[in-house]
Design an enzyme around this catalytic site. Structure first.
Site, short mmCIF file in Angstrom:
data_model
loop_
_atom_site.label_atom_id
_atom_site.label_comp_id
_atom_site.label_asym_id
_atom_site.label_seq_id
_atom_site.Cartn_x
_atom_site.Cartn_y
_atom_site.Cartn_z
CG HIS A 117 -1.37 1.40 1.22
ND1 HIS A 117 -1.49 1.71 2.58
CD2 HIS A 117 -2.74 2.03 0.36
CE1 HIS A 117 -2.34 2.77 2.06
NE2 HIS A 117 -3.51 2.83 0.84
CG HIS B 173 -2.17 9.26 0.06
ND1 HIS B 173 -2.84 9.83 0.93
CD2 HIS B 173 -2.88 7.97 -0.38
CE1 HIS B 173 -4.06 9.45 1.29
NE2 HIS B 173 -4.66 7.94 0.60
#
Length: 274
Positions: free
Chosen positions: A5, A41
């Site tokens: 991830h 992100h």
């Protein structure tokens, strides 16, 4: 599939692969002209992770090309799937279409090398909402326009925003795409019920339509008991910050007879029949 991830830095590709990931997920942002610019992100992100690390998207794509190209000194045989978490929920339909065209061009130039010894991994485009479905249309159109339609065999789609499954299935029918994954999940900072995930698994197993769900995965799962729990439900992939934990559990007595890590020979667009 063990899906590492938020792998947004080059060095993290190696870090997560060393931990056992056979797939990596990275975030993709877009500039004001709807062109992919960074693997980024923003805050907030998963608990225990550092938000905000990034690379220039094309440089990152070239790096993972080397990692997934047989014969290259950096080649990693076990790394077989690249998942793009597309940060584009704010784009309109027409803007999404343009973003898809740009993404196809970048893959042709920086990953597939326009047919000259490019990367071999499968590509999963995780689109945040069915409102952005024209991203996939634009992506496919651009490949066809440039004469590289063969790469469509390597590309699949996932609508990752936890939207209504009936609505997703309707859009998939309009897209006429057979390479379908379905996600369900939430950040590791929180817990989430399993009713939608179970519905997705049921649809995968019972729906024989051409454009139905082929694979189901959940995110983000980090703790040993949770990983075991979701594997028992029958998922195809686990997105995690700790790939080594999933790999360890797959080797426990309970699972080796029914589950194993996927390889390049496993078609991610086909249902698994164990």
């Amino acid at each position: 599939w063990i899906m590492g991830h938020m792998v947004n830095k080059k060095y993290q590709v190696d870090e997560f692969a060393d931990l056992g990931a056979n797939a990596i997920e990275f975030d993709v942002t877009f500039d004001s002209n709807y062109k992919a610019d960074y693997t980024y992100h923003k805050v907030p992100c998963d608990c225990g992770r550092t938000c905000g690390r990034y690379e220039v998207f094309t440089e990152f794509l070239s790096y993972v090309k080397n990692e997934t190209t047989p014969g290259h000194p950096s080649f990693r045989e076990k790394l077989v799937l690249l998942q793009l978490d597309l940060k584009m929920s704010y784009l309109t339909e027409s803007q999404s279409n343009e973003a898809g065209k740009d993404m196809a061009k970048k893959f042709l130039n920086y990953y597939w090398n326009r047919g000259s010894n490019g990367g071999r991994a499968y590509i999963l485009l995780s689109i945040p909402s069915i409102d952005n479905y024209l991203f996939l249309t634009g992506f496919k159109q651009q490949l066809k326009t440039e004469g590289f339609e063969q790469y469509l065999d390597k590309v699949g789609v996932d609508f990752s925003g936890n939207e209504d499954l009936d609505s997703i299935v309707n859009v998939l029918g309009r897209l006429e795409d057979e390479h379908v994954w379905q996600s369900d999940g939430i950040t590791n900072c929180w817990t989430r019920g399993i009713s939608r995930l179970q519905d997705a698994i049921k649809r995968r197993d019972e729906d024989e339509s051409r454009y139905g769900i082929k694979k189901v995965y959940t995110w983000t799962v980090d703790y040993y008991p949770s990983i075991r729990y979701y594997l028992r439900l029958g998922i195809d992939g686990v997105m995690t910050n700790f790939p080594n934990r999933v790999e360890y559990i797959l080797n426990e007595e309970e699972f080796p007879g029914s589950l194993r890590m996927a390889t390049i020979d496993d078609n991610p667009w086909e249902k698994y029949v164990g």
